[in-house]
Design an enzyme around this catalytic site. Sequence first.
Site, short mmCIF file in Angstrom:
data_model
loop_
_atom_site.label_atom_id
_atom_site.label_comp_id
_atom_site.label_asym_id
_atom_site.label_seq_id
_atom_site.Cartn_x
_atom_site.Cartn_y
_atom_site.Cartn_z
N HIS A 183 108.69 17.44 -44.28
CA HIS A 183 108.45 16.71 -43.06
C HIS A 183 106.85 16.21 -42.85
O HIS A 183 106.66 14.92 -42.59
CB HIS A 183 108.52 17.72 -41.68
N HIS A 204 109.19 8.44 -38.33
CA HIS A 204 109.54 8.38 -37.05
C HIS A 204 109.23 7.05 -36.32
O HIS A 204 108.98 6.15 -36.99
CB HIS A 204 108.50 9.55 -36.52
N HIS A 213 116.25 12.57 -40.81
CA HIS A 213 116.22 14.01 -40.44
C HIS A 213 117.81 14.47 -40.64
O HIS A 213 117.84 15.75 -41.10
CB HIS A 213 115.97 14.10 -39.01
N HIS A 333 113.85 14.70 -27.76
CA HIS A 333 113.32 15.21 -28.96
C HIS A 333 111.80 15.57 -28.85
O HIS A 333 111.46 16.67 -29.18
CB HIS A 333 113.71 14.31 -30.17
N HIS A 337 109.60 19.58 -28.91
CA HIS A 337 108.40 19.88 -29.96
C HIS A 337 107.30 20.08 -29.21
O HIS A 337 106.52 21.18 -29.36
CB HIS A 337 108.20 18.33 -30.61
N PHE A 355 103.63 16.89 -36.09
CA PHE A 355 104.75 16.73 -37.09
C PHE A 355 104.31 17.18 -38.66
O PHE A 355 105.19 17.60 -39.35
CB PHE A 355 104.82 15.12 -37.47
N HIS A 368 116.48 20.31 -34.68
CA HIS A 368 116.76 18.91 -35.02
C HIS A 368 118.48 19.12 -35.56
O HIS A 368 119.00 17.63 -35.32
CB HIS A 368 116.31 18.56 -36.28
CU1 C2O Z 1 110.36 14.41 -37.69
CU2 C2O Z 1 111.44 16.28 -34.81
O1 C2O Z 1 110.62 15.42 -36.05
#
Ligand code: C2O
Length: 597
Positions: A183, A204, A213, A333, A337, A355, A368
Amino acid sequence: MTSLYLSCATTNTAISATPSSHPRPLLPKPSHSHFITHAKLTNRLHHVSCSSTPQNQNDETKKPTAKVVDRRNMLVGMGGLYGATTLASTPSAAANPIQAPELNKCGTATNLNNGEKLDINCCPPISDRIIDYKLPPVFQMKIRPSAHRVSPEYMFKFNTAIDRMKRLPKDDPRNFMQQANIHCAYCNGAYDQPGQGTLDLQIHNSWLFFPFHRWYLYFYERILGKLIGDPTFALPFWNWDNPKGMTMPPMFVDPKSSLYDKKRNQEHLPPAVVDLGLTNSTDTLQVVANNLTIMYSEMIRGNSDANDFMGQAYREGDESSAKAAGSSERGSHTSVHAWVGDFKDQPSGEDMGNFYSAGRDPLFYSHHANVDRMWTLWQYFLPSNKVPDKRITDTDFLNTAFLFYDENAQLVRVTVKDCLDNLRMGYDFERIDLPWLDYRPPRQSARAKINRASSTAAPKAAALFPLTLDGVVRFQVDKTKKGKADESLVLEDIKVDTTKLLKFDVFVNDEDDNPGELDKAAYLGTYAQVPHKSANNNSSTSSIKLKLTELYDDMDIDDDDTIVVTLVPRHQGPVLPLVVSRLSRIHRNRLPVVLDH
Ligand code: C2O
């Protein structure tokens, strides 16, 4: 130093019903209640402008450039009205798909927070044997369970699998940290686009978000299954879109478990309820209502085309810092995070809040898994009249390639076109109710008419752009046409410091000034980003497009001349300024997104 550029625009949308005939055995049946009421919106073309100011032929020459705005300097600048612009990137004849990165050219990833530079080596082991991956035949469907509902036996298996992953040799590409680093490498600038000089590769903030993902979790799941000798093992999803799943799943918060990570916001351990709006409201029931409204908005209400949900086109040679995330990526999303990450004791919101480090928290993969579930639901289960065609058939999308190590530590090249159908990939999701599916906010007719006094009190949008927004800001946007129209508000050229957590919400004709409440018709949508490193001195320029059609109906303002837009910043800590830079008008037929019917 942070700034945001915004503008507003409208689109004209032709809507046609495109039924999905895909067989989906396990997920819930779609509710049809939404599109019965709205089936009347067909093939309308309307022109609506953001401002009464006429368009200037020479707008391009006046286009403001990105300005660095000092935090203490909360300026409101002046700007003009701009003509039609390309919100999504223009398909150019010469464009190509993004190619898989060259592992031997992997460099240092970085992150910046408050001036502190973090160099991170997150490059994978190199292998010169790359196999083009073929999806194996599916003999038995893996069923990903809801993380809140799993059995003790399942928890034991999952815990064992992660524990074994952590014990693999450090240089085994299937090792836990190696997997986390995937990632980091794809998100914090370790890779350049092959053949494109030092142009960053970033997965992203574009249409690559869901496919990347999905592949990432696909191999992660297969590795875990291999480590416990169970090829049917399926990752659990954190069901944060259902009230019963709105706390951190219990199995992740036991300090003795391999699923535990101490770098999390300690105030957000259970029974804290996930705050998808990052409103910081202490009223739990309000937060749940907000969450369901956000889900309804980002899955259904706010999207008028596939890119609104998926993210904008991102092709070979494109600056990753000039792309835009889809509604789901930048909405629920991003909030999850930020909500899990520790922004109090960690310099950059580690682990989940940045990230580069997000993959170090086992909870990331369950987060995810639910994001991936949202993609499946959106593709196959949501009313298709809201978005006429959900498929993106642009070959630059379909042929984008990534590299992963599979469960046998073999380096494989995969492409987007092979991950569009989760059933073909051999997994599905446990069937769980979707309480947000019918969570359309109540009609607000009585108070929706912004009264004359407050409407004339708000400045015209054109007089504010570019606008540095240091707090709540409110401005008028004129409609040129009365009556029912498919319109979108477009906030364009949103210029941000990518190393910061940034979020703002957009309301229309909202008079009650209680921004902790999102469960109302006046809530239009959200911009947000997870901190990360990017090219261009960690600045990026993006945009959001929010469909107004349903909001107009819910608030009975089809026939008004003007709407009043309110922008509410949400990020924590010191107030970071937003800059609203320009206005534009976007016509449906100029949106360069290629959708095949
Ligand atoms: Cu690649 Cu939720 O991030």
